[in-house]
Design an enzyme around this catalytic site. Structure first.
Site, short mmCIF file in Angstrom:
data_model
loop_
_atom_site.label_atom_id
_atom_site.label_comp_id
_atom_site.label_asym_id
_atom_site.label_seq_id
_atom_site.Cartn_x
_atom_site.Cartn_y
_atom_site.Cartn_z
N GLU A 11 51.85 68.87 -42.28
CA GLU A 11 52.02 68.32 -43.63
C GLU A 11 52.11 69.40 -44.70
O GLU A 11 52.74 69.21 -45.74
CB GLU A 11 50.90 67.33 -43.97
CG GLU A 11 50.96 66.03 -43.19
CD GLU A 11 50.25 66.08 -41.85
OE1 GLU A 11 49.87 67.19 -41.42
OE2 GLU A 11 50.08 65.02 -41.22
N PHE A 58 37.96 55.14 -40.63
CA PHE A 58 38.72 56.13 -39.86
C PHE A 58 39.84 56.72 -40.72
O PHE A 58 40.60 56.00 -41.34
CB PHE A 58 39.30 55.48 -38.60
CG PHE A 58 40.13 56.43 -37.79
CD1 PHE A 58 39.55 57.57 -37.22
CD2 PHE A 58 41.48 56.22 -37.61
CE1 PHE A 58 40.32 58.46 -36.49
CE2 PHE A 58 42.26 57.11 -36.88
CZ PHE A 58 41.68 58.24 -36.32
N GLN A 59 39.88 58.03 -40.78
CA GLN A 59 40.88 58.78 -41.55
C GLN A 59 40.85 58.46 -43.04
O GLN A 59 41.87 58.51 -43.72
CB GLN A 59 42.29 58.59 -40.97
CG GLN A 59 42.36 59.14 -39.54
CD GLN A 59 43.77 59.39 -39.07
OE1 GLN A 59 44.67 58.65 -39.39
NE2 GLN A 59 43.95 60.45 -38.28
N LYS A 119 46.69 50.95 -47.16
CA LYS A 119 47.57 50.38 -46.15
C LYS A 119 47.96 48.92 -46.43
O LYS A 119 49.10 48.52 -46.24
CB LYS A 119 46.90 50.47 -44.77
CG LYS A 119 47.83 50.07 -43.63
CD LYS A 119 47.29 50.48 -42.28
CE LYS A 119 48.31 50.13 -41.21
NZ LYS A 119 47.85 50.52 -39.86
N MET A 156 49.50 93.91 -47.77
CA MET A 156 49.02 93.91 -49.14
C MET A 156 47.50 94.07 -49.20
O MET A 156 46.97 94.73 -50.08
CB MET A 156 49.45 92.61 -49.84
CG MET A 156 49.15 92.58 -51.32
SD MET A 156 49.91 93.96 -52.18
CE MET A 156 51.37 93.20 -52.87
C1 TPP Z 1 46.92 81.45 -47.35
C2 TPP Z 1 46.59 82.81 -47.79
N1 TPP Z 1 45.55 83.48 -47.23
C3 TPP Z 1 45.25 84.74 -47.62
C4 TPP Z 1 45.99 85.36 -48.59
C5 TPP Z 1 45.63 86.77 -49.03
N2 TPP Z 1 46.75 87.70 -48.73
C6 TPP Z 1 47.63 88.07 -49.67
S1 TPP Z 1 48.83 89.06 -49.07
C7 TPP Z 1 48.16 89.05 -47.53
C8 TPP Z 1 48.80 89.81 -46.41
C9 TPP Z 1 50.11 89.26 -46.01
O1 TPP Z 1 50.52 89.88 -44.81
P1 TPP Z 1 52.02 89.84 -44.35
O2 TPP Z 1 52.54 88.46 -44.40
O3 TPP Z 1 52.16 90.57 -43.06
O4 TPP Z 1 52.77 90.62 -45.53
P2 TPP Z 1 52.73 92.19 -45.89
O5 TPP Z 1 51.82 92.34 -47.05
O6 TPP Z 1 52.28 92.93 -44.70
O7 TPP Z 1 54.16 92.47 -46.26
C10 TPP Z 1 46.99 88.26 -47.51
C11 TPP Z 1 46.14 88.07 -46.33
C12 TPP Z 1 47.03 84.62 -49.17
N3 TPP Z 1 47.78 85.11 -50.16
N4 TPP Z 1 47.33 83.38 -48.74
#
Ligand code: TPP
Ligand code: MG
Lengths: 159, 576
Positions: free
Chosen positions: B51, B113-114, B163, B482
């Site tokens: 979803e 439920f749900q 529902k 990042m």
């Molecule tokens: C759902 C979610 N969880 C955690 C984060 C924190 N976060 C921001 S950038 C990142 C790393 C992303 O890794 P990747 O997709 O490999 O991209 P890269 O920075 O290596 O290009 C994280 C964990 C986020 N933005 N969104």
């Protein structure tokens, strides 16, 4: 800055929680809250007291106005208004006479709702502004107050 | 129409709003609605695999078309799975309608439920929400929901349907909702002559103006007006992450993105300006850096459709609470005689051009001294060239997102589709799915990272089912890049939980397992050829893994948290 707001809101599901939720969601605080349905029953009037800088209050008002169920937000603090709060207080006095004396010293109208002669306790109702109420509680003295319950402040701009 | 179930009323009401696609996933509480879907043929339903993906797909559909995306989920886990996508849309002001099934009204509150309190859970992340208490209300509420979602500052609207409100136990007659009946919904007024005049006075008095424009231009469909305004005035233009494409990136008046990873020129120009013309922006913390140091000598002229955006962060000297399109249209009428040539030859532009020359974007995009390894910036540049700069680009969140924002040049609005406000990893792939549904004949690409892609990778299956050939470019740096960058900068490179050991899947095989094409690019020397190979398979989903350098940082980068907007680190060694 203490601010009293009068918020008119449609009587729709979730409407009150949208108003209250906005405050916690955005880090604003509610110090006093009072809600009741307006005579037509389509709307409710919420009176609430909040604190904040001028900028925060401006944001609070704009955010409230943005809610789809809110029809009007009035900042009563910036107009001439009357405000009241009601308290029910259970007081223990040495004797009922001495309590009456204390009441007259405080100089407020206490409605005695029930009195228990044997235990020298009375349940009184008092209506005052928020500041006055604080004063009354101080004068009665915490030792003699067995229990207290207070309504939220209600307020209205003067005609 | 007579003899309708509540579910039928819903479908008819959606048709009234010209809905052509629903992204969704069935379940108990939504089954009556699914039966109504089955019994009609005009609205297409796309069965996603999660979803969250339904909401992101609807979001991508919306961002690329301007029309609201529609989501249908069941109660409980269906509804909670949708929450991340609703919050993503909310933060970026994306119009979306989310219809959630709910347990029958007589069961609400019994921990049935749900059952989950969707109205309560979604409340802080929706523009508004409705709960159906009588099937006869459905046509009106759908009309209201679409109106609220799409007007003013747009946003997601939830319709929760118990529902028993959608089922066949009683039959109803459909009649189109006539009036909106939203007496308390306020929309901003047209700008007044006085408001426009004051703005013009500020513009005329300014020697160092800058146009700071954002997502509001895209949402408000005001790119043409912005372009005309910029042309008539000759003022420099900077865009926020959300605004990219609202002004053509190759126009010489465009001085780059503003904010944390914006250009030195744009951030300096903001800082040294005497007038900031803020159009459809909200002074996000990823733009301003430390508020106390924000643009000390600048007056702020703020135009926004949302009154709460005005003076929320930075007090405006003059604010116009109207749609940017209306305001720009009015300004453009009056600004004809403006001396754009003397602006163009002003000392202000000279200064800006010097900053531009000193810190050019191209510094980052040329192949670097990393042997055969590919630098991610260079990879984006190569993707830009391979796609002729004309793709719809969705992105995930991380370094690759910032590299894409910096180095893919957007010339048109609605083409750059990313989660700016919430920063939701997992957004990119399902968003691309939604874009492709809306634009089957356009090139749709998703720039992602090996971390982000794994958050919604199951949608590869949906792409297969509906034959949606999007191209995926996964910049694999084998880490949560990042996060690693922040750990380098603030935690002395103590790399806490940013790598996967050697557990990364073989993406090429994975893509093939889903029935798609997979290409892996490892060396600089094969980059262009392999990208060309990918581009030659426009009728397939191609998963292109690009193995990039492991230690890259995104620069320029504002110095956080105590720097001003113009305090910027430009590489691992230098701050300017
Ligand atoms: C759902 C979610 N969880 C955690 C984060 C924190 N976060 C921001 S950038 C990142 C790393 C992303 O890794 P990747 O997709 O490999 O991209 P890269 O920075 O290596 O290009 C994280 C964990 C986020 N933005 N969104
Ligand atoms: Mg990575």
């Amino acid at each position: 800055m203490k601010t009293i707001l009068a918020v008119t809101v449609e009587n729709k599901p979730c409407a009150l929680s949208r108003v209250v939720g906005l405050f916690s969601q955005r880090g604003y605080n509610i110090e006093s809250l009072s809600v009741n349905r307006s005579p037509g029953k389509e709307y409710s009037k919420i009176i609430l007291i909040t604190h904040g800088t001028e900028r925060v209050i401006e944001q609070v008002i704009k955010q409230l106005e943005k809610l789809i169920n809110v029809s009007e937000v009035k900042n009563l603090t910036s107009t001439i208004h009357e405000e009241r709060q009601m308290s029910l207080i259970k007081v223990c006095a040495d004797s009922l006479e001495s309590f009456r004396l204390l009441c007259s010293q405080i100089g407020r109208v206490f409605h005695v709702l029930t009195a228990n002669q044997e235990q020298n306790t009375v349940l009184v109702q008092v209506t005052a502004t928020e500041d006055e109420m604080q004063n009354i509680v101080n004068l009665l003295g915490p030792a003699s107050i067995l229990d207290i319950v207070s309504s939220g402040v209600i307020a209205m701009d003067t005609p | 129409m007579i003899n309708c179930t509540g579910g039928d009323l819903l479908m008819l009401a959606l048709k009234e709003e010209e809905v052509d696609t629903i992204f969704g996933y069935p379940g108990g509480s939504a089954l009556h609605i699914y039966d109504a879907i089955y019994r009609q043929s005009e609205i297409r339903h796309i069965l996603v695999r999660h979803e969250q993906a339904a909401t992101h797909a609807a979001d991508g559909y919306s961002r690329s078309t301007g029309k609201p995306g529609v989501v249908l989920v069941t109660s409980g886990p269906g509804a909670t799975n949708a929450i991340t996508g609703i919050a993503t849309a909310y933060m970026d002001s994306i119009p979306m309608i989310v219809i959630s099934g709910q347990v029958p009204s007589d069961k609400i509150g019994e921990d049935a439920f749900q059952e989950t309190d969707m109205m309560g859970i979604s409340r802080p992340i929706v523009k508004h929400s409705f709960s159906i208490t009588d099937p006869n209300e459905i046509p009106l509420i759908v009309k209201q929901a679409f109106h609220i979602a799409t007007t003013g500052r747009p946003g997601p609207v939830v319709i929760d349907i118990p529902k028993n409100m959608s089922g066949p136990s009683a039959s109803y007659t459909y009649s189109r909702a006539q009036s909106l009946q939203l007496p308390n919904y306020k929309l901003p007024a047209q700008p007044t002559g006085q408001e426009i005049q004051t703005a013009l006075d500020m513009i005329n008095q300014s020697a160092r103006p800058i146009i700071y424009a954002g997502g509001g231009i895209v949402l408000g469909e005001a790119s043409e007006e912005l372009r005309e305004f910029a042309f008539s005035t000759g003022f420099p233009v900077t865009l926020t992450l959300m605004g990219l494409g609202a002004f053509p990136a190759d126009d010489e008046q465009f001085i780059g993105m503003v904010g944390m990873h914006g250009t030195v020129a744009a951030n300096r120009a903001m800082h040294h300006s005497d007038l900031i013309i803020a159009l459809g922006v909200r002074f996000d913390d990823r733009v301003t850096n430390k508020i106390e140091k924000f643009c000390p000598n600048s007056k702020v002229l703020h135009v926004d459709i949302d009154p709460t955006s005005i003076s929320k962060i930075i007090p405006a000297h003059h604010a116009i609470n109207s749609s940017v399109k209306d305001v720009l249209t009015d300004l453009n009428k009056s600004i004809q005689e403006f001396d754009r040539n003397s602006m163009k030859s002003s000392k202000w532009w000279q200064e800006i051009n010097e900053w531009r020359a000193c810190y050019p974007t191209s510094d980052y995009t040329s192949p670097k001294d990393c042997g055969q390894r590919i630098s991610p910036q260079h990879a984006i540049n190569a993707i830009y060239k391979a796609t002729k700069g004309d793709a719809f680009v969705t992105s995930d969140v991380g370094q690759h997102q910032m590299f894409a924002a910096q180095h893919y040049k957007f010339h048109k609005p609605n083409r750059w589709i990313n989660s700016g406000g919430l920063g939701t990893m997992g957004f990119g792939l399902p968003a691309a799915l939604g874009v492709k549904i809306a634009h089957p004949d356009e090139l749709v690409i998703c720039v992602t990272g090996e971390g982000s892609i794994q958050m919604c990778i199951q949608e590869l299956s949906t792409l297969k089912q509906y034959n949606l050939p999007v191209m995926i470019f996964c910049l694999n740096n084998e880490s949560l890049g990042m996060v690693k960058q922040w750990q380098d900068l603030n935690y002395e490179s103590r790399y806490s939980e940013i790598s996967y050991g050697d557990s990364l899947p073989d993406f090429t095989s994975l893509a093939k397992a889903y029935g798609h094409e997979g290409i892996c690019i490892q060396n600089q020397s094969e980059l262009e050829d392999k990208l060309a190979e990918a581009m030659s398979m426009r009728d397939k989903v191609v998963f292109v893994e690009i193995q990039v350098t492991h230690d890259e940082h995104v620069y320029p980068m504002q110095i956080v948290p105590h720097g001003s907007i113009k305090d910027i680190q430009i590489n691992k060694e230098e701050c300017v």
